[in-house]
Design a protein around this motif. Structure first.
Motif, PDB file in Angstrom:
ATOM      1  N   UNK A 284       0.556  -1.507  -0.376  1.00  0.00           N
ATOM      2  CA  UNK A 284       0.327  -0.080   0.057  1.00  0.00           C
ATOM      3  C   UNK A 284       0.469   1.082  -0.288  1.00  0.00           C
ATOM      4  N   UNK A 285       2.265   1.008   0.084  1.00  0.00           N
ATOM      5  CA  UNK A 285       2.825   2.513   0.000  1.00  0.00           C
ATOM      6  C   UNK A 285       3.580   2.876   1.697  1.00  0.00           C
ATOM      7  N   UNK A 286       3.517   1.611   2.284  1.00  0.00           N
ATOM      8  CA  UNK A 286       3.770   1.898   3.768  1.00  0.00           C
ATOM      9  C   UNK A 286       5.061   2.527   3.855  1.00  0.00           C
ATOM     10  N   UNK A 287       6.155   2.036   2.852  1.00  0.00           N
ATOM     11  CA  UNK A 287       7.341   2.545   3.645  1.00  0.00           C
ATOM     12  C   UNK A 287       7.726   3.535   3.205  1.00  0.00           C
ATOM     13  N   UNK A 288       7.797   3.200   1.494  1.00  0.00           N
ATOM     14  CA  UNK A 288       8.126   4.830   0.624  1.00  0.00           C
ATOM     15  C   UNK A 288       6.957   5.758   1.578  1.00  0.00           C
ATOM     16  N   UNK A 289       5.867   5.975   2.144  1.00  0.00           N
ATOM     17  CA  UNK A 289       5.603   7.029   2.568  1.00  0.00           C
ATOM     18  C   UNK A 289       6.349   7.352   4.054  1.00  0.00           C
ATOM     19  N   UNK A 290       6.659   6.435   4.859  1.00  0.00           N
ATOM     20  CA  UNK A 290       7.438   6.218   5.690  1.00  0.00           C
ATOM     21  C   UNK A 290       8.937   7.648   5.498  1.00  0.00           C
ATOM     22  N   UNK A 291       9.853   7.049   4.597  1.00  0.00           N
ATOM     23  CA  UNK A 291      11.270   7.581   3.961  1.00  0.00           C
ATOM     24  C   UNK A 291      10.554   8.646   2.861  1.00  0.00           C
ATOM     25  N   UNK A 292       9.621   9.373   2.617  1.00  0.00           N
ATOM     26  CA  UNK A 292       9.021  10.494   2.597  1.00  0.00           C
ATOM     27  C   UNK A 292       8.903  11.442   3.614  1.00  0.00           C
ATOM     28  N   UNK A 293       8.198  11.173   3.918  1.00  0.00           N
ATOM     29  CA  UNK A 293       7.543  12.139   5.515  1.00  0.00           C
ATOM     30  C   UNK A 293       8.096  12.276   6.813  1.00  0.00           C
ATOM     31  N   UNK A 294       9.643  11.078   6.400  1.00  0.00           N
ATOM     32  CA  UNK A 294      11.023  11.812   7.049  1.00  0.00           C
ATOM     33  C   UNK A 294      11.034  13.372   6.040  1.00  0.00           C
ATOM     34  N   UNK A 295      11.879  13.102   4.861  1.00  0.00           N
ATOM     35  CA  UNK A 295      12.043  14.255   3.873  1.00  0.00           C
ATOM     36  C   UNK A 295      11.850  15.395   4.518  1.00  0.00           C
ATOM     37  N   UNK A 296      10.338  15.170   4.088  1.00  0.00           N
ATOM     38  CA  UNK A 296       9.025  15.947   4.730  1.00  0.00           C
ATOM     39  C   UNK A 296       9.405  17.088   5.986  1.00  0.00           C
ATOM     40  N   UNK A 297       9.290  16.196   6.841  1.00  0.00           N
ATOM     41  CA  UNK A 297       9.639  16.946   8.551  1.00  0.00           C
ATOM     42  C   UNK A 297      11.430  17.594   8.350  1.00  0.00           C
TER      43      UNK A 297
ATOM     44  N   UNK B  48      10.627  10.185  -3.241  1.00  0.00           N
ATOM     45  CA  UNK B  48      10.281  11.009  -3.960  1.00  0.00           C
ATOM     46  C   UNK B  48      10.704  12.528  -3.860  1.00  0.00           C
ATOM     47  N   UNK B  49      10.264  13.293  -2.228  1.00  0.00           N
ATOM     48  CA  UNK B  49      10.779  14.315  -2.134  1.00  0.00           C
ATOM     49  C   UNK B  49      12.492  14.917  -2.649  1.00  0.00           C
ATOM     50  N   UNK B  50      12.882  14.127  -3.221  1.00  0.00           N
ATOM     51  CA  UNK B  50      14.189  15.123  -3.442  1.00  0.00           C
ATOM     52  C   UNK B  50      14.394  14.772  -5.112  1.00  0.00           C
ATOM     53  N   UNK B  51      13.704  13.523  -5.195  1.00  0.00           N
ATOM     54  CA  UNK B  51      13.406  13.775  -7.495  1.00  0.00           C
ATOM     55  C   UNK B  51      12.737  14.388  -7.373  1.00  0.00           C
ATOM     56  N   UNK B  52      11.204  14.155  -7.196  1.00  0.00           N
ATOM     57  CA  UNK B  52      10.198  15.141  -8.014  1.00  0.00           C
ATOM     58  C   UNK B  52       9.190  15.794  -6.535  1.00  0.00           C
ATOM     59  N   UNK B  53      10.015  17.164  -6.409  1.00  0.00           N
ATOM     60  CA  UNK B  53       9.704  17.205  -5.130  1.00  0.00           C
ATOM     61  C   UNK B  53       8.648  18.782  -4.732  1.00  0.00           C
TER      62      UNK B  53
ATOM     63  N   UNK C 251       2.095  14.606   1.079  1.00  0.00           N
ATOM     64  CA  UNK C 251       2.852  14.580   1.759  1.00  0.00           C
ATOM     65  C   UNK C 251       3.664  15.589   2.713  1.00  0.00           C
ATOM     66  N   UNK C 252       3.872  16.367   2.109  1.00  0.00           N
ATOM     67  CA  UNK C 252       4.275  17.799   2.798  1.00  0.00           C
ATOM     68  C   UNK C 252       3.359  18.189   3.858  1.00  0.00           C
ATOM     69  N   UNK C 253       2.191  18.368   3.259  1.00  0.00           N
ATOM     70  CA  UNK C 253       0.915  18.577   4.125  1.00  0.00           C
ATOM     71  C   UNK C 253       0.481  17.813   5.517  1.00  0.00           C
ATOM     72  N   UNK C 254       0.637  16.663   4.662  1.00  0.00           N
ATOM     73  CA  UNK C 254       1.045  16.164   6.034  1.00  0.00           C
ATOM     74  C   UNK C 254       1.741  16.099   7.363  1.00  0.00           C
ATOM     75  N   UNK C 255       2.758  16.410   7.061  1.00  0.00           N
ATOM     76  CA  UNK C 255       4.334  16.665   7.405  1.00  0.00           C
ATOM     77  C   UNK C 255       3.739  18.195   8.091  1.00  0.00           C
TER      78      UNK C 255
END
Length: 298
Positions: free
Chosen positions: A42-55, A252-257, A265-269
């Motif tokens: 469901x994209x859990x790990x991808x979300x975790x990585x990108x949420x960390x970057x957004x924070x 994603x937040x590095x490749x296609x911010x 994801x930035x909004x969730x952060x």
């Protein structure tokens, strides 16, 4: 020699005593977010990585713990090479500073692997060494993200119990929603269930309206049949940039911010940061203390 449970109770009592005196608690630590899903894919790990970057983009210090035993892949998604893991800390051959890997935006990554299971069978000496290191490391963080395994295994449940808040990732597919409900039910029915807030992230939606419909259904059944308050914290658009970033091993937040999914994801952060200001860290006992305390009661 005191046993593990007695030692953990002693540490917790020291935290409580310091709080009652009005001082800064010795055990103050980061806000712990468990990122979970009822099923894989469901994209859990991808979300975790990108949420960390957004924070991290908002100036927060973040640690990701790869808590998915047997299916750990956070290092792959970030394009990192993890030389050591938590098991090296437990065996006393490496310190937290040596094992933790620094990733993009200065986010920290702790490879868990089989070391997660080993945490529940520590000797008293090992326990003291781990907690001493962990407490100092956790105090330096603002957020700790636990990328748990999919499903409802004992280890996953223990992570949910030790978290301050739970971010449940689901997609609009009926199977995903059914499994998400099953996970909520398992958590709510656990004797050790804490006061963690359950927050829903609906991934791979075509529109905000679709997200609202999905979230409304799941939140209503959680209240009606489980008496559990589940609230949506955000949604993530279906976006080809996500799969492209995974294939290139570049988040994603590095490749296609500027992509739609990155914006979500930035909004969730932002919502997480507004909800958990630094003052909210007072009185926390730390993830490792809570996780070990839960296991010691079994």
């Amino acid at each position: 020699m005191v046993d593990q449970a007695e030692r953990l109770r002693e540490l917790s009592e020291r935290c409580i005593a310091l709080n009652e005196k009005g001082g800064e608690p010795e055990c103050a630590a980061a806000h712990v977010l468990a990122i979970a899903s009822g099923k894989g894919g469901v994209g859990k790990s991808s979300f975790a990585v990108n949420l960390a970057l957004a924070l991290a983009n908002y100036g927060k210090k973040v640690l990701i713990v790869d808590a998915d035993i047997g299916m750990a892949n956070i290092d792959v998604m970030m394009g990192l090479i993890a030389k050591y893991s938590l098991i090296d800390i437990i065996e006393g051959v490496r310190s937290f500073e040596e094992v933790v890997v620094t990733g993009p935006r200065n986010i920290k990554f702790l490879p868990g692997g089989s070391g997660i299971k080993s945490l529940v069978s520590l000797t008293n000496l090992e326990l003291q060494r781990i907690l001493s290191q962990a407490s100092q490391f956790e105090k330096a963080m603002d957020f700790i993200l636990l990328d748990t395994g999919a499903g409802m295994g004992d280890t996953v449940m223990n992570f949910l119990m030790a978290a301050d808040d739970i971010l449940l990732v689901a997609t609009p597919e009926p199977t995903s929603l059914t499994d998400a409900y099953a996970l909520i039910k398992a958590y709510a029915g656990n004797d050790n269930a804490g006061k963690a807030a359950l927050r829903l992230v609906v991934n791979r939606v075509g529109s905000a309206a679709e997200s609202s419909v999905v979230a409304d259904k799941l939140c209503k059944v959680a209240v009606k049949f489980l008496s559990v308050q589940l609230r949506q914290i955000g949604y993530i658009f279906e976006d080809p940039a996500v799969s492209q970033s995974i294939r290139s091993q570049r988040p994603l937040l590095l490749q296609s911010p500027d992509s739609p999914a990155a914006g979500c994801i930035a909004g969730i952060a932002r919502k997480l940061i507004l909800g958990f200001e630094p003052a909210d860290k007072k009185g926390r006992y730390g993830f490792f203390k809570k996780f070990l305390n839960i296991n010691s009661r079994k």
